[in-house]
Design a protein around this motif. Structure first.
Motif, PDB file in Angstrom:
ATOM      1  N   HIS A 264       0.874  -1.190   0.000  1.00  0.00           N
ATOM      2  CA  HIS A 264       0.000   0.000   0.000  1.00  0.00           C
ATOM      3  C   HIS A 264       0.905   1.233   0.000  1.00  0.00           C
ATOM      4  CE1 HIS A 264      -3.227   2.645   0.979  1.00  0.00           C
ATOM      5  NE2 HIS A 264      -3.233   2.521   2.283  1.00  0.00           N
TER       6      HIS A 264
ATOM      7  N   GLU B 203       0.297   4.404   0.848  1.00  0.00           N
ATOM      8  CA  GLU B 203       0.163   5.491   1.823  1.00  0.00           C
ATOM      9  C   GLU B 203       1.413   5.548   2.716  1.00  0.00           C
ATOM     10  OE1 GLU B 203      -3.888   7.299   3.180  1.00  0.00           O
ATOM     11  OE2 GLU B 203      -3.800   5.178   3.656  1.00  0.00           O
TER      12      GLU B 203
ATOM     13  N   ASP C 138       2.116   5.905   5.765  1.00  0.00           N
ATOM     14  CA  ASP C 138       2.297   5.177   7.031  1.00  0.00           C
ATOM     15  C   ASP C 138       2.881   3.781   6.769  1.00  0.00           C
ATOM     16  OD1 ASP C 138      -0.268   4.752   5.838  1.00  0.00           O
ATOM     17  OD2 ASP C 138      -1.036   3.857   7.673  1.00  0.00           O
TER      18      ASP C 138
ATOM     19  N   HIS D 243      -7.305   0.206   2.060  1.00  0.00           N
ATOM     20  CA  HIS D 243      -8.368   1.168   1.954  1.00  0.00           C
ATOM     21  C   HIS D 243      -8.148   2.216   0.863  1.00  0.00           C
ATOM     22  CE1 HIS D 243      -6.215   4.384   4.152  1.00  0.00           C
ATOM     23  NE2 HIS D 243      -7.264   5.114   4.027  1.00  0.00           N
TER      24      HIS D 243
ATOM     25  N   ASP E 268      -3.576  -2.802   5.732  1.00  0.00           N
ATOM     26  CA  ASP E 268      -4.604  -2.047   6.465  1.00  0.00           C
ATOM     27  C   ASP E 268      -5.786  -2.924   6.917  1.00  0.00           C
ATOM     28  OD1 ASP E 268      -3.615   0.536   6.747  1.00  0.00           O
ATOM     29  OD2 ASP E 268      -4.377   1.216   4.813  1.00  0.00           O
TER      30      ASP E 268
END
Ligand SMILES: [Fe+2]
Ligand SMILES: [Fe+2]
Length: 242
Positions: free
Chosen positions: A78, A80, A82, A144, A163
């Motif tokens: 993913h 993102e 984080d 997500h 996630d």
């Protein structure tokens, strides 16, 4: 800072964010963690990284096991930050590593954030041999973000779920049976409600895609991982997503 042994040759090398109090606009009174995992196979593989300010912890934990230069693959489930925020700092230490990411959105997102790197885009059902183990990739769009995917290792029956199935919960323990299960389930529900609830249809599709897998461990991207309550969290996702 030491890595945490999950099982032979699989280690948690992430970071715990004890003071995080807001994530995507929701209050996270119990902090969180950014979970990354290292698999020591013939081709050393890092599953995800951590938020950028915690890169030093990630590198320290990896270095307690091996020289980071030995990393051959970095699976980015993913884009993102984080999960991918430490990518450039890790790549600086293992310049020959290949970054595995989903097509087309993972590749697009990582390139936009981190420029041209040695990416290898994968599609649903693609597999990667890392030696004694295989990794297979299951896209989980909108869990997500459009690029999201999870990684499954059939030899270990381990799902690296990023996630999905996580919680924002900082803890020195890594597993559901080492913690207060009511608290973990409460935080898992709050996380679902705040991050995933809009995507019930996509969560249903992801559950369907995962249904055929034999899973002994769900190693999450945030908070506590699942080994004693796998059926519980899967059936709760079933319930929440409908
Ligand atoms: Fe995310
Ligand atoms: Fe996340």
């Amino acid at each position: 800072m030491d890595a945490v042994r999950i099982r032979d040759d699989i280690y948690w090398v992430g970071a715990i964010d004890w003071s995080m109090r807001n994530f995507h606009g929701y209050e996270t009174g119990r902090g969180s963690s950014y979970n990354a995992y290292l698999i020591l196979d013939e081709h050393v593989t890092l599953i995800d990284t951590v938020k950028e300010p915690f890169a030093g912890e990630l590198i320290e934990r990896i270095s307690s096991l091996i020289d980071p230069e030995k990393i051959d693959y970095i699976v980015s489930n993913h884009v993102e930050p984080d999960h991918s925020g430490s990518l450039l700092k890790i790549l600086a230490l293992c310049p020959n590593a290949t970054v595995i990411t989903s097509l087309p959105n993972g590749l697009k997102g990582l390139t936009a954030r981190y420029g041209e790197q040695a990416y290898k885009g994968i599609k649903a059902g693609d597999t990667l041999s890392i030696g004694h183990r295989t990794l297979s990739f299951v896209p989980t769009p909108m869990l997500h973000w459009p690029d999201s995917m999870v990684t499954y290792c059939p030899e270990e029956k381990v799902l690296f779920s990023n996630d999905a199935f996580g919680q924002h919960l900082a803890s020195g323990q890594r597993f559901d049976d080492e913690n207060d299960i009511d608290l973990i389930l409460f935080e898992a529900k709050k996380y679902y409600a705040n991050i995933l609830m809009l995507y019930g249809r996509q969560a249903q599709a992801a559950l369907k895609a995962l249904a055929g897998l034999d899973i002994e461990l769900i190693l999450t991207g945030h908070g506590i991982s699942w080994r004693s309550h796998i059926k519980d969290i899967l059936s709760l996702y079933q319930k929440w997503s409908t």
